[in-house]
Design an enzyme around this catalytic site. Structure first.
Site, PDB file in Angstrom:
ATOM      1  N   HIS A   1      -6.574   2.447   4.215  1.00  0.00           N
ATOM      2  CA  HIS A   1      -6.994   3.329   3.124  1.00  0.00           C
ATOM      3  C   HIS A   1      -8.166   2.799   2.302  1.00  0.00           C
ATOM      4  CE1 HIS A   1      -2.934   4.770   4.079  1.00  0.00           C
ATOM      5  NE2 HIS A   1      -3.405   5.934   3.704  1.00  0.00           N
TER       6      HIS A   1
ATOM      7  N   CYS B   1       0.866  -1.185   0.000  1.00  0.00           N
ATOM      8  CA  CYS B   1       0.000   0.000   0.000  1.00  0.00           C
ATOM      9  C   CYS B   1       0.897   1.228   0.000  1.00  0.00           C
ATOM     10  CB  CYS B   1      -0.920   0.014   1.216  1.00  0.00           C
ATOM     11  SG  CYS B   1      -1.777   1.602   1.354  1.00  0.00           S
TER      12      CYS B   1
ATOM     13  N   CYS C   1       0.329   3.614   3.068  1.00  0.00           N
ATOM     14  CA  CYS C   1       0.932   3.195   4.339  1.00  0.00           C
ATOM     15  C   CYS C   1       2.431   2.976   4.208  1.00  0.00           C
ATOM     16  CB  CYS C   1       0.325   1.893   4.842  1.00  0.00           C
ATOM     17  SG  CYS C   1      -1.434   1.950   5.093  1.00  0.00           S
TER      18      CYS C   1
ATOM     19  N   LYS D   1     -14.418  10.737  10.652  1.00  0.00           N
ATOM     20  CA  LYS D   1     -12.970  10.814  10.466  1.00  0.00           C
ATOM     21  C   LYS D   1     -12.622  12.126   9.751  1.00  0.00           C
ATOM     22  CE  LYS D   1      -9.141   7.974   9.290  1.00  0.00           C
ATOM     23  NZ  LYS D   1      -8.534   6.811   8.788  1.00  0.00           N
TER      24      LYS D   1
ATOM     25  N   CYS E   1      -6.485  -2.502   1.580  1.00  0.00           N
ATOM     26  CA  CYS E   1      -5.694  -2.007   2.702  1.00  0.00           C
ATOM     27  C   CYS E   1      -6.658  -1.595   3.814  1.00  0.00           C
ATOM     28  CB  CYS E   1      -4.858  -0.806   2.262  1.00  0.00           C
ATOM     29  SG  CYS E   1      -4.384   0.237   3.647  1.00  0.00           S
TER      30      CYS E   1
ATOM     31  N   LYS F   1      -9.324  15.338   4.132  1.00  0.00           N
ATOM     32  CA  LYS F   1      -9.279  16.444   3.193  1.00  0.00           C
ATOM     33  C   LYS F   1     -10.508  16.420   2.295  1.00  0.00           C
ATOM     34  CE  LYS F   1      -4.742  17.960   1.721  1.00  0.00           C
ATOM     35  NZ  LYS F   1      -3.675  17.528   0.846  1.00  0.00           N
TER      36      LYS F   1
END
Ligand code: MSP
Length: 653
Positions: free
Chosen positions: A146, A126, A129, A300, A143, A303
């Site tokens: 993500h 990933c 990560c 969470k 993942c 952006k």
């Protein structure tokens, strides 16, 4: 001297600093300050993590070279911390030459002793990560962090024999129950060690794929895996390995230290790093302190959702110390917490404006009124006085113990018990009644008892709210000095800290009430539409439900006084408000705001003797602070002023 070394993760420079970074770094600063007050040689370390794919991609996107890009974002982190009153001692960048040399020395040591080997590896990689995932770790082939599909990569690489240290680490965690804390993260780490044989850690990336990293000292075709490089920062920042044998060097002075991270990076810190240390023959860190995640209104932060909280803006809006206090009080260390303008407003108004701020404001203004702001002597204390002080001392001991266990929210909660007890003590002792009865000796003892206990609380709060603590201490006539010895326990040990007769602040306005954000204010029950009324004054009671009876003692809590209007004008930012300077017989006029602009012309108000509620906590309205309330009679249809023909400051009872 005992030393204390606290670190934050070094932050990736692919994004601007946000609330999550600020929380960890504020906690680290608070811990460092706390340990300084215990008389320890305390050091705080932070920095930025600048190598790897992720950074190269972000730099590309910004149209910059990795170096120029990392210089810029790292600079933003470095510049932010002092603005949040974070007093770090070291700021490391993984692109620093000294760090690179030290990481190479660590790699060489492990390579020379046979703990690093060359092999072929295929795995699910990933990019987000920067790590390989095993089949087992993927969630529906994605993942787990993500939720994106990792790439399957097969290549020759260098591996660290992590599995060799698996059992030794498992034993260490079992033998040292607070090595990883709180408990839930210790269990998680143990589960990783007990779920079968650990895979060895791939610690290199071929240069054909990535050049932005630290070159392996034993193979120039490879760079170090970003996590291997990053984790080493905790010791390279102390000058390791050059000073490894120097008993008076920085490394020996501070290592082993304490780490602070969030739950997202438990595995690298709880598994990779301790096995790396074991292999290198370096003592393990003392504790890995793991906290939860800040969510924004239970979601969470991201952006793409556009809900990323800028810590500097939040601190500017709510007040820096209010922001710091909120973060530490609201998050139960280890669990997730939810951030919203509403939750911070509620917390700050309750704990800081109502409890702590109000205590300082009322006690200092009473002391001004009854003792011309001089600290009164302490006479014989009765049981209530002694109990109050005992409460404070017990709470202070708890506060220190809970801090030591990383139960930071509970520590603050413990300290709020005496703050609330002091407000209650004021109500029960009723200094105004003692003043009326002319019992100056008892009045002095009550106020002095309060002032001494307030000093202790103010002093203890320094790690969390350094500026406000310093202001409170100065208001009590004892400005913050340098710490020597175990200042925290000393402040508890001594009963008296203030000087009889010393002039202290006549008033205090530390934490003005915050206005509840408009869009988030709890909805008011809708009023039923009423038939239009003639525009004459209506008795207010007519459209209000009958109010429930209050105790006489509650009514007595109101400080109603006659105030003479010295000046009146329109509020610069609100059409409905007037701004007044009102003489309440205190020597200095008070600024009071009132929503009566539709009914009275400012020029007609000057000279009027109005009735003022004088003991409401100060409140900011449209940028100006109001220090009381003018009483009126009537309703929206028309208003009359309540007036009283008596000198300024006359009490109304
Ligand atoms: N570079 C690695 C760390 C290497 S340490 C040797 C990294 N960087 S990061 O920029 O992603 O920072 C992660 C850390 O930022 C978390 O462990 C935590 O300290 C902080 N936080 C980031 N988002 C957060 C929240 N939403 N809530 C609380 N803290 C969080 O991982």
């Amino acid at each position: 001297m005992k030393s204390y070394y606290i670190t934050t993760p070094i932050y990736y420079v692919n994004a601007r600093p946000h609330l999550g970074h600020a929380y960890t770094t504020i906690v680290a600063d608070t811990l460092k300050r706390f340990h300084r007050m215990l008389g320890e040689d305390a050091r705080m370390q932070t920095g930025t993590d600048e190598h790897g794919d992720k950074i190269v991609k972000a730099a590309d996107k910004a149209g910059m070279t990795p170096q120029a890009f990392t210089d810029e974002i790292s600079g933003q982190f470095r510049a932010l911390w002092p603005q949040l009153n974070i007093d770090y001692d070291g700021f490391i960048r993984t692109t620093d030459e000294a760090h690179k040399r030290s990481v190479q020395a660590l790699l060489q040591r492990l390579y020379d002793q046979g703990d690093i080997y060359f092999g072929e590896y295929g795995g699910h990689y990933c990019y987000g990560c920067e790590r390989f995932y095993t089949e087992k770790e993927l969630v529906d082939g994605m993942c787990p962090q993500h939720l994106t599909k990792p790439d399957y990569i097969s290549e020759k690489n260098y591996f660290f024999k992590m599995s060799k240290y698996q059992e030794q680490l498992r034993r260490h965690i079992l033998d040292n129950p607070d090595f990883i804390r709180p408990e839930r993260y210790r269990s998680e780490a143990l589960a990783m060690l007990e779920g079968g044989v650990l895979e060895d850690l791939c610690i290199s990336r071929p240069k054909s794929r990535l050049t932005w990293g630290i070159e392996l000292p034993f193979d120039k075709d490879y760079v170090s895996y970003v996590w291997f490089d990053a984790l080493a920062n905790y010791i390279t920042a102390l000058g390791w390995p050059d000073n490894e044998d120097d008993a008076s060097g920085t490394y020996r002075r501070y290592w082993p230290g304490e780490h602070l991270v969030a739950k997202d990076i438990l595995k690298p810190h709880g598994i990779f790093w301790p096995t790396m240390l074991m292999a290198a023959g370096i003592p393990l860190y003392k504790h890995l302190n793991v906290h939860g995640y800040w969510l924004v209104k239970d979601t969470k932060m991201s952006k793409s959702l556009g809900n990323v909280v800028d810590p500097l803006k939040a601190a500017g809006h709510f007040g820096l110390d209010a922001f710091r206090y909120f973060l530490i009080r609201e998050m139960n260390f280890g669990s997730d917490a939810s951030y919203s303008a509403e939750s911070i407003t509620t917390r700050v108004n309750a704990d800081l404006a109502n409890d702590l701020g109000n205590l300082f404001s009322r006690v200092l203004s009473m002391n001004a009124k009854y003792f011309e702001s001089k600290i009164p002597p302490l006479g014989d204390q009765d049981d209530a006085d002694l109990l109050l002080s005992e409460n404070t001392d017990n709470a202070a001991e708890n506060y220190i113990a809970l801090f030591g266990e990383m139960r930071l929210s509970q520590a603050l909660e413990a300290l709020w018990a005496p703050i609330r007890a002091m407000n209650k003590y004021v109500d029960e002792q009723a200094p105004w009644t003692l003043a009326k009865a002319g019992d100056t000796a008892r009045l002095g003892t009550v106020l002095r008892t309060l002032l001494e206990n307030m000093y202790k609380v103010a002093y203890l709060l320094w790690p969390v709210m350094p500026d406000s603590s310093a202001t409170m201490q100065a208001q009590l006539g004892r400005p913050q000095g340098e710490f020597s010895g175990d200042a925290l326990h000393d402040v508890i040990k001594y009963r008296m800290h203030l000087r009889t007769g010393l002039a202290i602040a006549p008033a205090s306005n530390l934490f003005p009430r915050l206005e509840m954000p408009r869009e988030e204010a709890p909805a008011k029950p809708e009023k039923k539409a009423k038939p239009a009324q003639p525009a004459a004054a209506q008795p207010a009671a007519a459209d209000e439900a009958p109010k429930s009876p209050v105790e006489f003692s509650d009514f007595q809590k109101l400080d109603l006084r006659v105030g003479v209007v010295l000046a009146a004008e329109k509020h610069p930012n609100a059409d409905k408000l007037l701004r007044f300077d009102i003489d309440l017989g205190e020597g200095k006029p008070r600024q009071i705001l009132s929503g009566i602009a539709a009914f009275f012309k400012p020029e007609d108000m000057v000279g009027k003797k109005v009735v003022v509620v004088a003991n409401l906590p100060p409140r900011k309205i449209r940028g100006l602070e109001s220090q009381g309330m003018i009483l009126t009679a009537g309703s929206a249809g028309g208003l009359a002023l309540l007036t009283a023909d008596a000198p300024a400051g006359s009490p109304i009872a």
